[in-house]
Design a protein around this motif. Structure first.
Motif, PDB file in Angstrom:
ATOM      1  N   HIS A  64       0.846  -1.204   0.000  1.00  0.00           N
ATOM      2  CA  HIS A  64       0.000   0.000   0.000  1.00  0.00           C
ATOM      3  C   HIS A  64       0.880   1.252   0.000  1.00  0.00           C
ATOM      4  O   HIS A  64       0.632   2.213  -0.735  1.00  0.00           O
ATOM      5  CB  HIS A  64      -0.924  -0.029   1.223  1.00  0.00           C
ATOM      6  CG  HIS A  64      -1.758   1.187   1.382  1.00  0.00           C
ATOM      7  ND1 HIS A  64      -2.828   1.472   0.566  1.00  0.00           N
ATOM      8  CD2 HIS A  64      -1.659   2.217   2.257  1.00  0.00           C
ATOM      9  CE1 HIS A  64      -3.368   2.620   0.936  1.00  0.00           C
ATOM     10  NE2 HIS A  64      -2.671   3.091   1.955  1.00  0.00           N
ATOM     11  N   LEU A  65       1.937   1.229   0.806  1.00  0.00           N
ATOM     12  CA  LEU A  65       2.853   2.365   0.867  1.00  0.00           C
ATOM     13  C   LEU A  65       3.615   2.544  -0.448  1.00  0.00           C
ATOM     14  O   LEU A  65       3.838   3.665  -0.897  1.00  0.00           O
ATOM     15  CB  LEU A  65       3.819   2.198   2.037  1.00  0.00           C
ATOM     16  CG  LEU A  65       4.703   3.386   2.384  1.00  0.00           C
ATOM     17  CD1 LEU A  65       3.903   4.671   2.574  1.00  0.00           C
ATOM     18  CD2 LEU A  65       5.507   3.083   3.640  1.00  0.00           C
ATOM     19  N   VAL A  66       3.979   1.457  -1.097  1.00  0.00           N
ATOM     20  CA  VAL A  66       4.653   1.547  -2.404  1.00  0.00           C
ATOM     21  C   VAL A  66       3.740   2.270  -3.399  1.00  0.00           C
ATOM     22  O   VAL A  66       4.205   3.119  -4.167  1.00  0.00           O
ATOM     23  CB  VAL A  66       5.060   0.157  -2.932  1.00  0.00           C
ATOM     24  CG1 VAL A  66       5.525   0.235  -4.382  1.00  0.00           C
ATOM     25  CG2 VAL A  66       6.154  -0.454  -2.064  1.00  0.00           C
ATOM     26  N   ARG A  67       2.466   1.950  -3.378  1.00  0.00           N
ATOM     27  CA  ARG A  67       1.518   2.627  -4.284  1.00  0.00           C
ATOM     28  C   ARG A  67       1.513   4.139  -4.031  1.00  0.00           C
ATOM     29  O   ARG A  67       1.496   4.939  -4.969  1.00  0.00           O
ATOM     30  CB  ARG A  67       0.128   2.039  -4.133  1.00  0.00           C
ATOM     31  CG  ARG A  67      -0.024   0.688  -4.763  1.00  0.00           C
ATOM     32  CD  ARG A  67      -1.456   0.130  -4.625  1.00  0.00           C
ATOM     33  NE  ARG A  67      -1.528  -1.213  -5.143  1.00  0.00           N
ATOM     34  CZ  ARG A  67      -1.296  -2.313  -4.433  1.00  0.00           C
ATOM     35  NH1 ARG A  67      -0.997  -2.237  -3.151  1.00  0.00           N
ATOM     36  NH2 ARG A  67      -1.369  -3.502  -4.997  1.00  0.00           N
ATOM     37  N   LYS A  68       1.514   4.531  -2.760  1.00  0.00           N
ATOM     38  CA  LYS A  68       1.557   5.960  -2.422  1.00  0.00           C
ATOM     39  C   LYS A  68       2.869   6.585  -2.894  1.00  0.00           C
ATOM     40  O   LYS A  68       2.879   7.691  -3.422  1.00  0.00           O
ATOM     41  CB  LYS A  68       1.432   6.153  -0.909  1.00  0.00           C
ATOM     42  CG  LYS A  68       0.057   5.987  -0.351  1.00  0.00           C
ATOM     43  CD  LYS A  68       0.093   6.313   1.139  1.00  0.00           C
ATOM     44  CE  LYS A  68      -1.272   6.223   1.770  1.00  0.00           C
ATOM     45  NZ  LYS A  68      -1.201   6.525   3.225  1.00  0.00           N
ATOM     46  N   LEU A  69       3.968   5.867  -2.682  1.00  0.00           N
ATOM     47  CA  LEU A  69       5.283   6.382  -3.071  1.00  0.00           C
ATOM     48  C   LEU A  69       5.380   6.608  -4.568  1.00  0.00           C
ATOM     49  O   LEU A  69       6.030   7.556  -5.017  1.00  0.00           O
ATOM     50  CB  LEU A  69       6.383   5.423  -2.621  1.00  0.00           C
ATOM     51  CG  LEU A  69       6.675   5.402  -1.128  1.00  0.00           C
ATOM     52  CD1 LEU A  69       7.513   4.190  -0.761  1.00  0.00           C
ATOM     53  CD2 LEU A  69       7.363   6.687  -0.715  1.00  0.00           C
ATOM     54  N   MET A  70       4.754   5.746  -5.337  1.00  0.00           N
ATOM     55  CA  MET A  70       4.814   5.884  -6.799  1.00  0.00           C
ATOM     56  C   MET A  70       4.229   7.205  -7.265  1.00  0.00           C
ATOM     57  O   MET A  70       4.677   7.762  -8.259  1.00  0.00           O
ATOM     58  CB  MET A  70       4.112   4.706  -7.471  1.00  0.00           C
ATOM     59  CG  MET A  70       4.910   3.416  -7.349  1.00  0.00           C
ATOM     60  SD  MET A  70       4.145   2.061  -8.222  1.00  0.00           S
ATOM     61  CE  MET A  70       4.417   2.571  -9.906  1.00  0.00           C
ATOM     62  N   GLY A  95       3.315  -4.849 -11.208  1.00  0.00           N
ATOM     63  CA  GLY A  95       3.199  -3.496 -11.725  1.00  0.00           C
ATOM     64  C   GLY A  95       3.740  -2.417 -10.798  1.00  0.00           C
ATOM     65  O   GLY A  95       3.737  -1.248 -11.163  1.00  0.00           O
ATOM     66  N   LEU A  96       4.203  -2.804  -9.619  1.00  0.00           N
ATOM     67  CA  LEU A  96       4.693  -1.802  -8.677  1.00  0.00           C
ATOM     68  C   LEU A  96       6.195  -1.555  -8.794  1.00  0.00           C
ATOM     69  O   LEU A  96       6.718  -0.643  -8.162  1.00  0.00           O
ATOM     70  CB  LEU A  96       4.343  -2.211  -7.232  1.00  0.00           C
ATOM     71  CG  LEU A  96       2.855  -2.243  -6.913  1.00  0.00           C
ATOM     72  CD1 LEU A  96       2.637  -2.703  -5.468  1.00  0.00           C
ATOM     73  CD2 LEU A  96       2.213  -0.886  -7.140  1.00  0.00           C
ATOM     74  N   GLY A  97       6.892  -2.372  -9.561  1.00  0.00           N
ATOM     75  CA  GLY A  97       8.322  -2.170  -9.757  1.00  0.00           C
ATOM     76  C   GLY A  97       9.149  -2.360  -8.505  1.00  0.00           C
ATOM     77  O   GLY A  97      10.155  -1.677  -8.312  1.00  0.00           O
ATOM     78  N   ILE A  98       8.741  -3.267  -7.659  1.00  0.00           N
ATOM     79  CA  ILE A  98       9.468  -3.506  -6.415  1.00  0.00           C
ATOM     80  C   ILE A  98      10.809  -4.169  -6.725  1.00  0.00           C
ATOM     81  O   ILE A  98      10.869  -5.141  -7.471  1.00  0.00           O
ATOM     82  CB  ILE A  98       8.619  -4.353  -5.450  1.00  0.00           C
ATOM     83  CG1 ILE A  98       7.378  -3.550  -5.063  1.00  0.00           C
ATOM     84  CG2 ILE A  98       9.425  -4.778  -4.224  1.00  0.00           C
ATOM     85  CD1 ILE A  98       6.345  -4.327  -4.308  1.00  0.00           C
ATOM     86  N   PHE A  99      11.862  -3.628  -6.138  1.00  0.00           N
ATOM     87  CA  PHE A  99      13.216  -4.105  -6.399  1.00  0.00           C
ATOM     88  C   PHE A  99      13.406  -5.533  -5.896  1.00  0.00           C
ATOM     89  O   PHE A  99      14.016  -6.351  -6.587  1.00  0.00           O
ATOM     90  CB  PHE A  99      14.229  -3.161  -5.749  1.00  0.00           C
ATOM     91  CG  PHE A  99      15.656  -3.480  -6.069  1.00  0.00           C
ATOM     92  CD1 PHE A  99      16.188  -3.145  -7.300  1.00  0.00           C
ATOM     93  CD2 PHE A  99      16.460  -4.123  -5.150  1.00  0.00           C
ATOM     94  CE1 PHE A  99      17.508  -3.443  -7.609  1.00  0.00           C
ATOM     95  CE2 PHE A  99      17.782  -4.425  -5.449  1.00  0.00           C
ATOM     96  CZ  PHE A  99      18.299  -4.081  -6.682  1.00  0.00           C
TER      97      PHE A  99
END
Length: 130
Positions: A64-70, A95-99
């Protein structure tokens, strides 16, 4: 390079993991925060090289935080601590591009593997030599 670790757990849990990062990477600065609000603020002002987002943050789960960061800075390199298995993580994070994902209790070996992956990535984007 700065790595920001967002967790509300004790830093002691990450001691061996952080030791491995420091051992494997030159000039690494590990910073800790206990909430996603600080992460969002840091990304707006001066993004760290990598973010490590733990489960159980007050603002919600890491994905959820990754979505906000994007929406703030889509170029931030996010690493997520998760208890999801590989298939569930791939589905949830698509689709979130998580490393990279990390286990809930990252070990020394996890730190070594992650540091080596980070170094290969940084060489690939021309951020470091060698």
């Amino acid at each position: 390079m700065q790595i920001l670790i967002a967790t509300n757990r004790s830093e002691d849990i990450f001691a061996r993991f952080c030791e491995a990062l420091r051992q494997e990477m030159e000039n690494v600065e590990l910073l800790f925060t206990n909430n996603g609000t600080n992460v969002l603020a840091a990304v707006k002002v001066m993004p760290p090289g990598f973010l490590i987002l733990d489960q159980g943050l007050p603002e919600g789960e890491p994905l959820h935080l990754v979505r906000k960061l994007m929406s703030v800075n889509a170029a931030v390199n996010c690493i997520v601590i998760t208890d999801l298995d590989v298939d569930a993580f791939h589905e949830a994070g698509e689709g979130l591009g998580i490393f990279a994902p990390l286990p809930v209790e990252p070990s020394f070996e996890d730190g070594v593997a992650l540091a080596r992956r980070m170094k290969r990535f940084m060489v690939g984007v021309g951020a470091v030599s060698g």
